[in-house]
Design an enzyme around this catalytic site. Structure first.
Site, short mmCIF file in Angstrom:
data_model
loop_
_atom_site.label_atom_id
_atom_site.label_comp_id
_atom_site.label_asym_id
_atom_site.label_seq_id
_atom_site.Cartn_x
_atom_site.Cartn_y
_atom_site.Cartn_z
N CYS A 82 -11.41 3.19 -1.03
CA CYS A 82 -10.12 3.69 -0.53
C CYS A 82 -9.86 2.98 0.79
CB CYS A 82 -10.16 5.20 -0.33
SG CYS A 82 -8.69 5.83 0.50
N THR A 83 -8.62 2.55 0.95
CA THR A 83 -8.27 1.73 2.11
C THR A 83 -8.50 2.42 3.45
OG1 THR A 83 -6.06 2.61 1.79
CG2 THR A 83 -6.51 0.42 0.90
N HIS A 84 -8.46 3.77 3.47
CA HIS A 84 -8.59 4.48 4.74
C HIS A 84 -10.04 4.59 5.23
CE1 HIS A 84 -4.52 5.62 3.93
NE2 HIS A 84 -4.46 6.45 4.95
N GLU A 93 -5.43 9.94 8.82
CA GLU A 93 -3.99 9.93 9.14
C GLU A 93 -3.67 10.84 10.32
OE1 GLU A 93 -1.07 9.46 6.31
OE2 GLU A 93 -2.16 7.71 5.57
N CYS A 109 -4.16 -1.20 -2.36
CA CYS A 109 -4.27 0.26 -2.48
C CYS A 109 -5.09 0.52 -3.74
CB CYS A 109 -2.87 0.87 -2.62
SG CYS A 109 -2.84 2.63 -2.98
N ASN A 110 -6.18 1.23 -3.59
CA ASN A 110 -7.04 1.47 -4.76
C ASN A 110 -6.34 2.31 -5.80
OD1 ASN A 110 -10.06 0.55 -4.30
ND2 ASN A 110 -9.16 1.07 -2.34
N THR A 111 -5.58 3.31 -5.35
CA THR A 111 -4.93 4.20 -6.31
C THR A 111 -3.90 3.42 -7.13
OG1 THR A 111 -5.26 5.96 -4.68
CG2 THR A 111 -3.79 6.44 -6.51
N TYR A 128 -0.61 8.67 -2.32
CA TYR A 128 -0.56 8.52 -3.77
C TYR A 128 -1.79 9.16 -4.44
CZ TYR A 128 3.09 4.79 -3.79
OH TYR A 128 4.25 4.07 -3.69
N GLY A 129 -2.84 9.41 -3.64
CA GLY A 129 -4.16 9.72 -4.18
C GLY A 129 -4.22 10.81 -5.23
N ASP A 178 0.86 -1.19 0.00
CA ASP A 178 0.00 0.00 0.00
C ASP A 178 0.89 1.23 0.00
OD1 ASP A 178 -2.52 1.47 0.23
OD2 ASP A 178 -1.83 2.00 2.22
N SER A 179 0.32 2.36 -0.42
CA SER A 179 1.06 3.62 -0.37
C SER A 179 1.48 3.96 1.06
CB SER A 179 0.18 4.75 -0.92
OG SER A 179 -1.04 4.79 -0.20
#
Ligand code: DGL
Length: 270
Positions: free
Chosen positions: A189-191, A155, A70-72, A39-40, A7-8
């Site tokens: 999105c992972t977050h 974050e 990571c989706n991006t 990365y988004g 992942d980023s």
């Protein structure tokens, strides 16, 4: 050899958490490119370069199977890596993403055929979800909305605040205003799973909210059943190791919050 999870930064830990719950017997090697995250909003070329470097680093450490959690990265790099790089690097290795497994499950869940996607700017701009859905279920309608404030809120550990509620309500009402027939919202999105309590406050109960962790875990299990030659290369001692491009002192505390258990990482440079 461990299954590589890339992942980023921190977000892929929400996917790793679900994968480990479903498949605790495997060994995992997690890599977060925290020094260069997020990365988004990065360009296609940069996300591709960074992701390829990360995949190579995981291959060098023995991984035969790497999940882009990571989706991006899945949106902007997966196809090129699968089609152009893997045949040259090692055709027997595999790199999988998170978008296709998520899209595959949507038809089983929606009644109206109207889907909402919440994701980073990069994922939305790539239209990867819309393109995948168009291939498998062209009759469905997808409304894609970027939520650029959500990753920083997570974050900065600000999820439990009125400020987080403000930005959650803002994007949810924008999405549902754009298409009131939406009955399934994909958290692309992972977050975003860390904002689920906030999101639930503003989404009417008849709308299904779809985090990806469980879907990706189920899809990985199915993949390993269907590909015994890959499964045979994955060791099964129930261990997880963590790599970060940031300093472990910075990574470990927040990583522990994402994963829900303590993390002790090692630094690497890409
Ligand atoms: N992991 C990214 C994703 O799922 C979110 C964080 C970032 O922008 O790097 O799209």
């Amino acid at each position: 050899m461990p299954i590589g999870i890339f992942d980023s930064g921190y977000g892929g830990l929400t996917i790793l958490k679900e994968i480990r719950e479903r498949l605790p017997q495997y060994d995992y090697l997690y890599l977060g490119d925290n020094a260069r995250a997020p990365y988004g909003a990065r360009s296609f070329d940069i996300v591709y370069d960074f992701t390829l470097q990360a995949v190579k680093a995981l291959f060098e450490r023995g991984c035969h199977l790497v999940i882009l959690a990571c989706n991006t990265a899945s949106a902007k790099a997966l196809r090129s890596i699968q089609q152009n790089d893997l045949p040259q690097i090692d055709p027997s290795r595999r790199v999988l993403g998170v978008i296709r497994p998520t899209v595959e499950i949507i038809p089983q869940l929606t009644s109206t055929g109207h889907i909402g996607l919440l994701a980073t700017r990069g994922t939305v701009a790539s239209h990867s979800y819309a393109l995948e859905l168009e291939k498998s279920s062209p009759e469905m309608t997808i409304t894609e909305l970027p939520c650029p404030m959500w990753v920083p809120l997570v974050e900065c550990n600000e999820t439990d605040t009125p400020g987080a509620d403000y930005f959650v309500e803002k994007y949810i009402s924008e999405l549902l205003g754009a298409d009131p027939e939406i009955d399934t919202i994909v958290l692309g999105c992972t977050h975003y799973p860390l904002l689920l309590p906030n999101i639930r406050k503003f989404v009417p109960p008849h709308i299904r909210i779809l985090p990806q962790g469980e879907i990706v875990a189920a899809s990985l299990e199915d993949y390993l059943h269907r590909h015994p030659e890959i499964d045979a290369k994955c060791t099964k001692n129930g261990t997880t190791s963590f790599l970060t491009t940031e300093s472990p002192d910075k990574f470990d505390p927040l990583a522990g919050i994402f994963l829900g258990s303590p993390v002790a990482s090692t630094h690497i440079s890409l």
